[in-house]
Design an enzyme around this catalytic site. Structure first.
Site, mmCIF file in Angstrom:
data_model
loop_
_atom_site.group_PDB
_atom_site.id
_atom_site.type_symbol
_atom_site.label_atom_id
_atom_site.label_comp_id
_atom_site.label_asym_id
_atom_site.label_seq_id
_atom_site.Cartn_x
_atom_site.Cartn_y
_atom_site.Cartn_z
ATOM 1 N N ASP A 223 -7.127 3.921 0.543
ATOM 2 C CA ASP A 223 -7.122 5.361 0.304
ATOM 3 C C ASP A 223 -7.585 6.106 1.551
ATOM 4 O O ASP A 223 -8.529 5.689 2.230
ATOM 5 C CB ASP A 223 -8.066 5.658 -0.869
ATOM 6 C CG ASP A 223 -8.035 7.098 -1.308
ATOM 7 O OD1 ASP A 223 -6.966 7.578 -1.705
ATOM 8 O OD2 ASP A 223 -9.106 7.751 -1.252
ATOM 9 N N GLU A 274 -8.102 -14.840 7.386
ATOM 10 C CA GLU A 274 -8.830 -16.050 7.022
ATOM 11 C C GLU A 274 -8.370 -16.607 5.673
ATOM 12 O O GLU A 274 -8.660 -17.764 5.348
ATOM 13 C CB GLU A 274 -10.329 -15.748 6.939
ATOM 14 C CG GLU A 274 -10.948 -15.270 8.242
ATOM 15 C CD GLU A 274 -12.386 -14.816 8.042
ATOM 16 O OE1 GLU A 274 -12.940 -15.056 6.944
ATOM 17 O OE2 GLU A 274 -12.954 -14.204 8.965
#
Length: 560
Positions: A223, A274
């Site tokens: 957002d 990751e």
């Protein structure tokens, strides 16, 4: 913020190297409070979403994006978060979220969750600590507290205005009862902005990202991704009164699009890398041009950015060709897909917007006294044609819940029923966004049209929902729902998301015509029929008259 942690669960869905899912995905936005209500309290919830996953799988979407469901006082429908690592009881529990996530993954539907990093709720633990700690404290340094101007600090630090109307600064009362510092809130006064120059803020959001990634989410819609960093010195700025409220038509705004945000997203990109399954970041970044928006999706930053330039383009052939060209060029230059969108929870639904005859700046909304209200039949016809055009473009696309039913903006919401902060902060001058957020109709009968079994609804539903309900459309081959299903099936079958666009000339100024692989696409944005090239119709947004394509209609064709 609470330190609630979770043990890693099953990973996100896998994605083949070199063909990341987010490059071509059709992603369906769920506004949880208006999607489906299992509890019967009038507000949609996570179990309601889980109960409708088969319907979404049948529609043919690749992923869902959930607007905020985290703990919140709900002053701005969940975009005022008080705890980023828990589910608000309105929507259920973390266990309900896990069940929904597992149900989606079991149907090969990925899940993106909303993240609101520009600001928190004023009820957030950190902000309450900041109020108690006082000026100069570590706690206040997490937010944008500043001394006021004037002899006694009685004037705000600058002249910035809130996106929702009114001043962007509120003065606090200190512990001793004296007027004190001011805090920045680009949105409502209950939504204080974080200070993203603070390392503690950055580390806390790394923890929040890991919390949801460990649960198995496939990504985040961020957002106000063009906010967070403010210009040094917080200089005065007076926005263009005719521009959109989120900066999409203006350059040089000191609180939008600052260079420092890119450092944040490079850090997040590294963190997401990751994890397995190509976890993705999508930017809500309202910027003046596709070239500027493309900076958010450079190879080491975010993966997608909403194409608001495309969303804001009217039903005009020349303008559509220009924005498609500009978008593909800009995003391709940084190795990212274009991410097309026509509607969301912040804009007038495109089944109404494309038929407006008066200006309506983003965020203002339309209501009973708005000029240039749309003609419903024209709006729906253009919406179907615009969607058929969008879903044929290479790249990824977002759909907003209810557009597959052809839902229009709800205009006649009584003032006493409205809930958008924009309505209140402007004294009713702007209607705000309630009209696109009305709960969905699943059945033509029942007091809440199948939204729940009790008849409760947090916003009033119009009588026309009975004719637009899903159960009225599911078996009708001419319905908007059937059109969406056909478009998504054909898009996948012909690989349009991973294709390439080649313009077709010679069909007249009102045609938007191109080839994407083996599919020829023609849209008529004019008022008179145009001649079609030879071919076999795959799908059309409306009836076709022989070899003539009527106005406000789009067709996909294969070589005969």
């Amino acid at each position: 913020m609470p330190s609630t942690e979770t043990a890693p669960r099953t990973g996100a869905l896998p994605s083949a190297p070199g063909s990341e899912w987010w490059r071509t995905a059709v992603i369906y936005q769920i506004y949880p409070r208006s999607f489906a209500d299992a509890s019967g309290d009038g507000i949609g919830d996570l179990p309601g979403i889980t109960a409708k996953l088969d319907d979404l799988a049948e529609l043919g979407v690749d992923a869902i994006w959930l607007s905020p469901f985290q703990r919140s006082p709900q002053k701005d429908a969940g975009y005022d978060v008080s705890d980023y690592c828990d589910v608000d009881p309105l929507f259920g529990t973390l266990e309900d979220f896990d069940a929904m996530l597992d149900g989606a993954h079991g149907r090969s539907i990925r899940v993106i969750v909303d993240l609101v990093p520009n600001h928190s709720s004023d009820q957030h633990e950190w902000f309450q600590q900041a109020l108690a700690a006082g000026p100069g404290s570590r706690e206040r340094a997490r937010y944008m507290f500043r001394d006021g101007q004037g002899a006694h600090g009685e004037l705000p630090p600058n002249n910035w205005e809130s996106v929702f109307g009114g001043p962007a600064w509120t003065r606090v009362v200190e512990e001793d009862g004296a007027p004190g510092q001011w805090y920045l809130h680009l949105f409502d006064s209950t939504q204080p902005d974080f200070d993203w120059t603070n390392d503690e803020v950055r580390e806390e959001f790394r923890r929040i990202l890991r919390f949801w990634l460990d649960r198995g989410v496939d990504g985040f819609r961020v957002d106000v991704a063009h906010g967070m960093i403010k210009a040094d010195g917080l200089p005065d700025y007076t926005p263009d009164p005719d521009a959109g409220s989120m900066g999409g038509e203006e350059a040089g705004v000191p609180y939008w699009g600052q260079d420092g945000v890119h450092e944040i997203y490079r850090d997040w990109h590294t963190l997401l890398a990751e994890y397995d399954g190509d976890r993705a970041l999508c930017a809500e970044a309202w910027l003046p041009t596709p070239e500027q928006t493309a900076l958010w999706v450079r190879p080491d930053e975010m993966h997608q950015a909403f194409n608001f330039a495309y969303l804001e383009t009217g039903w005009d052939a020349a303008a559509l060709r220009d924005v498609v060209d500009e978008s593909i060029r800009a995003y391709a230059a940084v190795g990212a897909p274009s991410t097309w969108v026509l509607s969301n929870h912040d804009v007038v639904r495109h089944a109404s917007r494309l038929a407006l005859t008066a200006e309506n700046p983003q965020g203002h909304g339309i209501g009973p006294d708005s000029p240039g209200k749309p003609i419903p039949e024209v709006g729906l016809r253009r919406a179907r044609a615009a969607t058929a055009l969008m879903l044929a473009l290479p790249g990824s696309a977002y759909l907003y819940q209810g557009e597959e039913l052809g839902l229009p903006e709800v205009i006649d919401i009584p003032g006493e029923a409205r809930q958008d902060p924009t309505w209140f902060r402007t004294g009713g001058e702007r209607y705000g966004r309630d009209g696109c957020r009305v709960p969905l109709p699943w059945t033509s009968t029942g007091d809440a049209y199948g939204f729940n079994d009790t008849g409760a609804s947090w916003l009033p539903q119009p009588a026309e929902w009975a004719t637009l309900a899903r159960d009225q459309q599911v078996d009708d081959p001419a319905s908007t729902l059937s059109l969406y299903r056909a478009l998504l099936e054909a898009r996948r079958a012909h690989g349009l998301g991973s294709g390439a666009l080649e313009w077709i000339d010679g069909l007249g100024p009102d045609a938007v015509a191109f080839r994407n692989g083996e599919v020829t696409v023609v849209a008529n944005a004019g008022t008179t029929p145009i001649a079609l090239p030879e071919g076999v119709v795959i799908v059309a947004s409306g009836p076709i008259d022989g070899d003539r394509l009527p106005a406000d209609t789009t067709v996909w064709m294969a070589q005969g």
